[in-house]
Scaffold this active site. Sequence first.
Site, short mmCIF file in Angstrom:
data_model
loop_
_atom_site.label_atom_id
_atom_site.label_comp_id
_atom_site.label_asym_id
_atom_site.label_seq_id
_atom_site.Cartn_x
_atom_site.Cartn_y
_atom_site.Cartn_z
N CYS A 1 0.81 -1.23 0.00
CA CYS A 1 0.00 0.00 0.00
C CYS A 1 0.84 1.27 0.00
O CYS A 1 0.68 2.15 -0.85
CB CYS A 1 -0.98 -0.01 1.17
SG CYS A 1 -0.25 0.15 2.82
N HIS B 1 -2.74 1.37 6.78
CA HIS B 1 -3.07 1.28 5.36
C HIS B 1 -3.27 2.67 4.77
O HIS B 1 -3.81 3.57 5.42
CB HIS B 1 -4.35 0.45 5.15
CG HIS B 1 -4.60 0.12 3.71
ND1 HIS B 1 -3.88 -0.82 3.02
CD2 HIS B 1 -5.48 0.65 2.81
CE1 HIS B 1 -4.31 -0.88 1.76
NE2 HIS B 1 -5.28 0.01 1.61
N HIS C 1 -5.84 1.99 -4.53
CA HIS C 1 -4.84 1.48 -3.58
C HIS C 1 -4.42 0.06 -3.93
O HIS C 1 -4.99 -0.59 -4.81
CB HIS C 1 -5.41 1.53 -2.15
CG HIS C 1 -6.55 0.58 -1.91
ND1 HIS C 1 -6.78 -0.03 -0.70
CD2 HIS C 1 -7.54 0.12 -2.73
CE1 HIS C 1 -7.86 -0.80 -0.78
NE2 HIS C 1 -8.33 -0.72 -1.99
#
Length: 344
Positions: A259, A308, A320
């Site tokens: 991420c 994240h 993402h």
Amino acid sequence: MASHRRPKQPSRTRVTVLTTAAAAAVVLSSQAANAAPSEKPGKDEVKSKVDKLYEEAEQATEKYNGAKEKQEKLQKEISTIQDDVARGQGELNELRESIGLAAAAQYRSGSIDSSLQLFLSSDPDDYLDKASTADQLSAQQVDSLKKIQEKQRELAQDRAEASDKLKDLASTRTELGKKKKEVQAKLAEAQKLLNTLTAKEKADLAAADARASRDAGERVDLGDTGPASGRAMAAFQAAQSKIGSPYVYGATGPSSFDCSGLTSWAYAQAGVSIPRTSQAQANAGTRIYSQSDLKVGDLVIFYGDQHHVGFYAGNGQVLHAPRSGTVVRYESINNMPFQFGVRI
């Protein structure tokens, strides 16, 4: 004459114990007969457990990324210090050589200044404490001696700093190894759970994930939300060019990403350097707490521990790299616990 004694009756305690034991045996036999074989977890339960393991793996991944970033930083710092030490040692050797040449010249002329004898010693500090500078040393010699002293101190400090950083580096490498094993263990456990599913159940999960990932060429309606800035838009477009690229923990592109690897790589393509980890990226700009205020290219931070990160894509969407087993894709911002946005 034979005795006709009445047979001895079992004690009340013994009868109670035997009765209790018999009853217990009956109960256990009944339970054993009626016990059903342990049921295999269903598809939904497996998916829930696997999703949890993937989340834990991502948490460990960001800690792994932090340790890796620290390792790389320490290696650069150590390299710089070692270069400084080598350069400083060369300068010190030149200073000592110049003094040695002066001493040699005086020796050949038959008279060596007693002050030059100190340069044959390894401790010029001790000499200065004892010598009368005004009587025994010329101004030039005093200056040379002070330079040697200062250079020796600098080298000692640099060597001590390098030693401390080398210890820190060894500790960081140990932490890096532990986090790598933790990630691998979580992923292996998730795969073990997935292996318990039937072929049809696996196919159903794969189909659901494919629908979430969407086709790499599909255009998502991003609404009319404007970009946060020209560079934010450039970073977002760079990330868009990687839709469909696989998630790989610790990866920073250009063919695979985790991420924070995706966001840091994309901003680098726009000429902007941001930190490597999601937690550090959370502090890399101005925080935006209302989703309605987000603009395309803003970073979006998820989960309470900020493990994240993705790009805001407009129209309630994020772009993402979700987790292991997925690819870079669009997804609803509401699929994860939103914390805040970050405008770089």
